[in-house]
Design an enzyme around this catalytic site. Structure first.
Site, PDB file in Angstrom:
ATOM      1  N   ARG A  82      40.107  36.167  30.557  1.00 58.04           N
ATOM      2  CA  ARG A  82      39.382  36.671  29.382  1.00 58.04           C
ATOM      3  C   ARG A  82      40.384  37.248  28.396  1.00 58.04           C
ATOM      4  O   ARG A  82      41.226  38.055  28.758  1.00 58.04           O
ATOM      5  CB  ARG A  82      38.400  37.749  29.843  1.00 58.04           C
ATOM      6  N   VAL A 118      37.864  30.317  43.395  1.00 53.39           N
ATOM      7  CA  VAL A 118      38.555  31.584  43.113  1.00 53.39           C
ATOM      8  C   VAL A 118      38.389  31.985  41.644  1.00 53.39           C
ATOM      9  O   VAL A 118      38.393  33.166  41.302  1.00 53.39           O
ATOM     10  CB  VAL A 118      40.065  31.468  43.473  1.00 53.39           C
ATOM     11  N   ASN A 120      37.158  33.153  38.159  1.00 52.10           N
ATOM     12  CA  ASN A 120      36.121  34.116  37.758  1.00 52.10           C
ATOM     13  C   ASN A 120      35.376  33.664  36.511  1.00 52.10           C
ATOM     14  O   ASN A 120      35.926  32.879  35.737  1.00 52.10           O
ATOM     15  CB  ASN A 120      36.777  35.476  37.489  1.00 52.10           C
ATOM     16  N   HIS A 175      30.899  40.019  42.824  1.00 51.86           N
ATOM     17  CA  HIS A 175      32.293  40.452  42.746  1.00 51.86           C
ATOM     18  C   HIS A 175      32.421  41.493  41.639  1.00 51.86           C
ATOM     19  O   HIS A 175      31.959  41.278  40.532  1.00 51.86           O
ATOM     20  CB  HIS A 175      33.139  39.218  42.428  1.00 51.86           C
TER      21      HIS A 175
END
Ligand code: APR
Length: 307
Positions: A82, A118, A120, A175
């Site tokens: 991000r 894995v 995100n 998560h």
């Protein structure tokens, strides 16, 4: 012949994971990245470490998915981090695009592989890989809980000045922000944590664990955690390759377990050669059940972006 493990994304997590797996000497490894030369170079460098470390893992890298054909396990780490100004929704859309494209490419050459996600936001990416691949839920699992649990165990160990390996903890849910630590089941060499630490200290540790990823980003500024994430992923890969039946917290699609259906959540999962063997259901306190439902709602919200 050794089993083949492919790692997509030769960035920090992917390359460090490949190193960890090469050093375990349990598989031949393929590293793939969209950036020309990146995976080739890192793979060659890792291969050349073999004579020094004393491993015989073959490591190759490239941009071509033909290299990955016949993999037993494929780990997907490819994605963008991000960036400032990027909304969470933008990140979901961008990474879902990357994960979708990569998943199609790997499944075409490795139809029997177990996928470990894995990238995100993790729970949404597991959904995306399931949707795009059409694979059964047993063969698409996400890495989050092993990492969240490790962070929690570390902080408890630091606080009590005990060895982290003596701290047993369970973390459920999404998560990060919405993870649900099961405090009643956290023990130090069998002793419940409530007898060792006050409630306020436990709450502070839970808060730090939730913020664990962001804490590292604040230090690194231009990147996110990769040593612990790659260690957590390596543990899952090993459990599958060695058909160990070990129970690890993983993100999987629930089918009625914990009263939830069709949503990806972190739960204790027994892993074997085929991926997920079974979801282990633990008894939850009413507040933990509520927190898990809230966590599921947050994951569903994120998915609305993907339609
Ligand atoms: N195909 C293959 N590789 C790709 C693609 C693609 N379509 N798009 C991006 N990549 C690669 C990038 O070139 C980069 O090398 O994915 C790699 C990602 O590496 P880093 O940016 O170093 O990110 P990393 O720290 O490894 O994190 C990867 O894991 O923990 C999560 O949140 C983290 O989603 C992130 C992922």
């Amino acid at each position: 012949m050794r089993p083949k493990v492919s790692v997509i994304g030769a960035g920090n997590v992917g390359a460090t994971l490949t190193q960890r797996l090469a050093e375990r000497d349990i598989a031949d490894l393929v590293l793939v990245d969209i950036v020309e030369g990146l995976a080739e170079g890192k793979a060659l460098d890792l291969l050349e470490a073999g004579p020094i470390i004393g491993h015989n893992s073959r490591v190759v890298g490239g941009t071509d998915y033909a290299l990955t054909a016949g993999s037993q396990v494929v780990v997907i780490t490819s994605g963008l981090a991000r960036k400032p100004g990027m909304s969470r929704d933008d990140l979901v859309r961008t990474n879902a695009g990357i994960v979708g494209e990569v998943t199609r490419a790997v499944v075409a050459g490795s139809p029997d592989a177990v996928l470990i996600m894995v990238t995100n936001p993790l729970d949404a990416m597991v959904h995306q890989a399931l949707r795009v691949s059409g694979l059964p839920r047993e063969r698409v699992v996400g890495m989050a809980g092993v990492l969240d649990t490790a962070r929690f165990r570390c902080f408890v160990a630091q606080e009590l000045e005990v060895a982290a390996e003596n701290v047993q903890a369970h973390v459920l849910g999404g998560h990060g922000d919405t993870m649900v630590p099961l405090i009643g089941m956290t023990t130090v060499a069998g002793v419940p944590i409530s007898r060792l630490l006050g409630r306020d200290r436990v709450e502070a540790i839970v808060a730090r664990t939730r913020d664990g990823g962001a804490e590292i980003v604040r230090y690194l500024k231009t990147g996110s955690a990769f040593y612990a994430p790659s260690a957590a992923t390596a543990q899952m890969v090993e459990a599958i390759l060695l058909d160990s039946h070990v129970i690890l917290p993983c993100a999987v699609e629930l089918r009625g377990e914990y009263g939830l259906n069709g949503v990806v959540m972190g739960v204790p999962a027994q892993l074997h050669a085929g991926g997920l063997e079974r979801v282990v259901e633990m008894e939850l306190a009413p507040d933990e059940r509520l927190a898990l439902e809230r966590s599921a709602e947050a994951v569903r919200q994120l998915l609305t972006v993907l339609g």
